[in-house]
Design an enzyme around this catalytic site. Structure first.
Site, PDB file in Angstrom:
ATOM      1  N   GLU A 233      -1.968  -2.955  -1.760  1.00  0.00           N
ATOM      2  CA  GLU A 233      -1.869  -3.459  -3.133  1.00  0.00           C
ATOM      3  C   GLU A 233      -3.590  -3.777  -3.543  1.00  0.00           C
ATOM      4  OE1 GLU A 233       0.577  -4.078  -5.150  1.00  0.00           O
ATOM      5  OE2 GLU A 233       2.238  -3.772  -3.543  1.00  0.00           O
ATOM      6  N   CYS A 267      -5.569  -9.149 -10.492  1.00  0.00           N
ATOM      7  CA  CYS A 267      -5.729  -7.552 -10.576  1.00  0.00           C
ATOM      8  C   CYS A 267      -5.171  -6.874 -11.889  1.00  0.00           C
ATOM      9  CB  CYS A 267      -4.995  -7.029  -9.451  1.00  0.00           C
ATOM     10  SG  CYS A 267      -3.299  -7.708  -9.043  1.00  0.00           S
TER      11      CYS A 267
HETATM   12  P1  NAD Z   1     -10.977  -7.961   0.043  1.00  0.00           P
HETATM   13  O1  NAD Z   1     -10.705  -6.648   0.164  1.00  0.00           O
HETATM   14  O2  NAD Z   1     -12.350  -8.228   0.201  1.00  0.00           O
HETATM   15  O3  NAD Z   1     -10.341  -8.976   1.088  1.00  0.00           O
HETATM   16  C1  NAD Z   1      -8.929  -8.891   1.214  1.00  0.00           C
HETATM   17  C2  NAD Z   1      -8.399  -9.289   2.487  1.00  0.00           C
HETATM   18  O4  NAD Z   1      -8.734  -8.256   3.516  1.00  0.00           O
HETATM   19  C3  NAD Z   1      -8.999 -10.607   2.967  1.00  0.00           C
HETATM   20  O5  NAD Z   1      -8.265 -11.479   3.602  1.00  0.00           O
HETATM   21  C4  NAD Z   1     -10.000  -9.977   4.166  1.00  0.00           C
HETATM   22  O6  NAD Z   1     -10.493 -11.171   5.021  1.00  0.00           O
HETATM   23  C5  NAD Z   1      -9.564  -8.727   4.533  1.00  0.00           C
HETATM   24  N1  NAD Z   1     -10.349  -7.845   5.120  1.00  0.00           N
HETATM   25  C6  NAD Z   1     -11.641  -7.598   4.732  1.00  0.00           C
HETATM   26  N2  NAD Z   1     -12.163  -6.423   5.756  1.00  0.00           N
HETATM   27  C7  NAD Z   1     -11.136  -6.165   6.372  1.00  0.00           C
HETATM   28  C8  NAD Z   1     -10.939  -5.079   7.211  1.00  0.00           C
HETATM   29  N3  NAD Z   1     -11.824  -4.420   7.845  1.00  0.00           N
HETATM   30  N4  NAD Z   1      -9.724  -5.093   7.941  1.00  0.00           N
HETATM   31  C9  NAD Z   1      -8.558  -6.099   7.714  1.00  0.00           C
HETATM   32  N5  NAD Z   1      -8.771  -6.883   6.646  1.00  0.00           N
HETATM   33  C10 NAD Z   1     -10.024  -7.010   6.149  1.00  0.00           C
HETATM   34  O7  NAD Z   1     -10.533  -8.433  -1.602  1.00  0.00           O
HETATM   35  P2  NAD Z   1     -10.528  -9.909  -2.067  1.00  0.00           P
HETATM   36  O8  NAD Z   1     -11.889  -9.806  -2.658  1.00  0.00           O
HETATM   37  O9  NAD Z   1     -10.260 -10.965  -1.276  1.00  0.00           O
HETATM   38  O10 NAD Z   1      -9.311  -9.728  -3.464  1.00  0.00           O
HETATM   39  C11 NAD Z   1      -9.938  -9.133  -4.546  1.00  0.00           C
HETATM   40  C12 NAD Z   1      -9.191  -7.980  -4.607  1.00  0.00           C
HETATM   41  O11 NAD Z   1      -7.898  -7.917  -4.427  1.00  0.00           O
HETATM   42  C13 NAD Z   1      -9.562  -7.250  -5.878  1.00  0.00           C
HETATM   43  O12 NAD Z   1      -9.855  -5.988  -5.744  1.00  0.00           O
HETATM   44  C14 NAD Z   1      -8.230  -7.480  -6.596  1.00  0.00           C
HETATM   45  O13 NAD Z   1      -7.864  -6.349  -7.655  1.00  0.00           O
HETATM   46  C15 NAD Z   1      -7.162  -6.994  -5.608  1.00  0.00           C
HETATM   47  N6  NAD Z   1      -5.988  -7.415  -5.817  1.00  0.00           N
HETATM   48  C16 NAD Z   1      -4.984  -6.679  -5.751  1.00  0.00           C
HETATM   49  C17 NAD Z   1      -3.591  -7.142  -6.167  1.00  0.00           C
HETATM   50  C18 NAD Z   1      -2.590  -6.165  -6.221  1.00  0.00           C
HETATM   51  O14 NAD Z   1      -1.306  -6.640  -6.395  1.00  0.00           O
HETATM   52  N7  NAD Z   1      -2.652  -4.815  -6.563  1.00  0.00           N
HETATM   53  C19 NAD Z   1      -3.312  -8.529  -6.564  1.00  0.00           C
HETATM   54  C20 NAD Z   1      -4.175  -9.282  -6.403  1.00  0.00           C
HETATM   55  C21 NAD Z   1      -5.676  -8.855  -6.182  1.00  0.00           C
END
Ligand code: NAD
Length: 526
Positions: A233, A267
């Site tokens: 997502e 998002c």
């Molecule tokens: P992010 O990608 O920085 O982090 C998301 C999660 O992934 C965190 O828990 C992080 O620690 C983990 N992570 C980071 N690197 C990783 C790796 N290499 N392997 C596994 N896990 C890892 O995102 P964010 O900044 O926390 O969230 C914001 C983003 O989320 C925005 O782009 C937003 O649009 C998206 N989002 C999408 C939805 C949806 O339903 N489509 C909903 C909410 C937020």
């Protein structure tokens, strides 16, 4: 300096209010192994038993509402009421899932077709130990619903909350520990991307991740190593389209809300607005007027006079400023003044924007509302689709049929008419993306069933003489099998008759006679 602790910092005040030890890679691996070991116990419970336990969790969530909103308030800087919205969506989702799960997860009797002496069934079995990786923007409602859906389906879960809102992760862990029948089947690991990477490498049986597109790509690569099924997502750049026949006052009121709610860190926030020429001036006037209602600020009180909290993640401030600078350098006009105080921004409206600007292409995730005048509906649709993301969109028209025709042409997977963002909070609507917004769904039947794999089985007596299995397998049944196939599946009367008549042709026709006259069609060209 490298530290193995995550400090809880309130982004509104800058004050530290706690800390948690990061989970080590060895502990992460152990957590996955433990959840896999616990899996047979949890999955052998009936759906009703699992619901009974999860209902206790539902009761606890409601009992502890004030504690939950207090932690969200400190962790994200959002108001207590905005925290309550997260809890509301979570509880609503859980309640609906608990009422629908027995029906959805039930064993299904399916047709056995021509295999008349068999009975065929599909069971929806859980994967095993599921990894749920969550982001920071809604740390409760983006962590709990997928975790609870996975549990309802019979999986155990390793949850990794975001390091940016680690206090909410600790709160979730503590709440789970208060339900003894549930706590052996969920493990919360704490930490940053490295901990997330360790989790994806620890061979969970399914990965459900919500986050940014670049991280989603890394997780997909890691999952490929073990062929782990995943759902991603990811980010969005949702368009809002204001048509000629829109209620402009409602569009401006709820469009600005969709852009600035949660400080734009949603998002499916309104990230770009396209307004048809004839309505542009009026819409802009109304949007400016409604924007004045969005006051940034922080209070710990239940009721807040502020409608926007701070930007939660310091890294996000850089993106907002980069997008603003780029837009202004390329000719965008700032309608509202850029006021920044620590992590707080006043809401910002920009006009004279175009698609060469980053803020019309990349996800900003901040309180910016770029508004673009378009010639007509066709141009609005073309521009809405001129983007790598495909999460949601909103269409504004007082004619629902008109709105649907426009919605059908937008490259996004969830569209709302005459409102913003709300489609995410409706439990039975599956939510997810296409294009760079990922794949897989959360919420709705699809959001629960993704945590199951269909197991199919066919039972009956061993093949008897008139069984289709016997007819197809035993030698000498070429003409009979042809007749059965043709009569049942032939698409014209002529074809049915031709295949049936083959029954009466001599079965000992020579290979030469039976070879189709024209073999040209299947000759391999030299
Ligand atoms: P992010 O990608 O920085 O982090 C998301 C999660 O992934 C965190 O828990 C992080 O620690 C983990 N992570 C980071 N690197 C990783 C790796 N290499 N392997 C596994 N896990 C890892 O995102 P964010 O900044 O926390 O969230 C914001 C983003 O989320 C925005 O782009 C937003 O649009 C998206 N989002 C999408 C939805 C949806 O339903 N489509 C909903 C909410 C937020």
């Amino acid at each position: 300096m490298e530290t193995n602790k995550i400090l809880f910092i309130n982004p509104a005040t800058g004050n530290q209010f706690g800390e948690v030890q990061m989970t080590t890679p060895v502990e992460v691996k152990q957590a996955v192994d433990d959840m896999r070991q616990a899996f047979p116990i949890w999955s052998s419970k009936t759906v009703k038993e699992r619901i009974h336990i999860l209902r206790k969790f539902q009761t606890l969530l409601i009992d502890e509402r004030d504690e939950i909103t207090a932690v969200l308030n400190q962790d994200c800087g959002k108001s207590r009421q905005d925290g309550l919205i997260e809890l509301f969506v979570t509880v609503d989702m859980l309640a609906q899932y608990c009422s629908q799960a027995p029906k959805w997860l039930k064993k299904k009797h399916v047709s056995s077709g021509l295999y008349l002496f068999k009975q065929c069934f599909v069971e929806y079995r859980p994967y095993g130990a599921v990894a749920v990786i969550a982001p920071w923007n809604y740390p409760l409602t983006l962590a709990l619903p997928p975790m609870l859906a996975a549990l309802l389906a019979g999986n155990t879960v390793v949850l990794k909350p975001s390091e940016v809102t680690a206090a909410t992760g600790v709160l979730i862990e503590k709440l789970i520990q208060r339900i003894p029948e549930l706590s052996p089947f969920v493990h919360v690991v704490h930490g940053d991307g490295k901990v997330g990477a360790a989790l994806t490498q620890a061979k969970p049986d399914y990965i459900f991740m919500t986050g940014s597109t670049p991280t989603g790509k890394k997780i997909m690569q890691a999952a490929a190593e073990n062929l782990t099924p995943i759902a991603l997502e990811l980010g969005g750049k949702d368009a809002m389209i204001v048509l000629e026949d829109a209620d402009l006052d409602a569009a401006a009121r709820w469009g600005t809300w969709g852009a600035f709610f949660n400080t734009g860190q949603t998002c499916m926030a309104v990230e770009r607005v396209y307004v048809v020429e004839s309505k542009y001036d009026e819409f802009l006037r109304l949007a400016i007027s409604y924007t004045k209602d969005f006051k940034p600020g922080f209070t710990t009180n239940f009721d807040s006079p502020y409608s926007m909290g701070p930007v939660t993640d310091p890294r996000q401030v850089k993106t907002i400023e980069r997008h603003l600078d780029d837009a202004v350098a390329k000719g965008a006009h700032l309608i509202t003044e850029v006021k920044k105080d620590g992590m707080f921004f006043d809401p910002i409206i920009l006009t004279d924007v175009d698609h060469s600007m980053l803020l019309m292409q990349e996800e900003t995730f901040g309180p910016l509302m770029p508004i673009m005048k378009v010639k007509d509906e066709a141009e609005a649709i073309r521009l809405a689709n001129d983007n790598a993301f495909g999460l949601g969109a909103s269409v504004w028209s007082q004619d629902n049929n008109h709105a649907k025709k426009v919605a059908d042409q937008i490259e996004a997977s969830s569209i709302i008419v005459n409102d913003s963002i709300a489609q995410f909070g409706i439990p039975m609507l599956p939510f997810g993306g296409i294009k760079d917004s990922g794949f897989g769904r959360t919420h709705g039947q699809e959001g629960l069933m993704q945590f199951t794999r269909p197991f199919s089985y066919a039972v009956g007596t061993s093949p008897i003489k008139w069984d289709i299995s016997t007819i197809l397998r035993e030698n000498g049944h070429y003409n009979l099998a042809t007749a059965i196939m043709g009569v049942i599946y032939g698409t014209t009367l002529k074809q049915k008759w031709q295949t049936l008549s083959q029954l009466f042709r001599k079965s000992k026709t020579t290979t030469k006679d039976s070879t189709p006259k024209n073999m040209e069609a299947i000759k391999i060209s030299e």
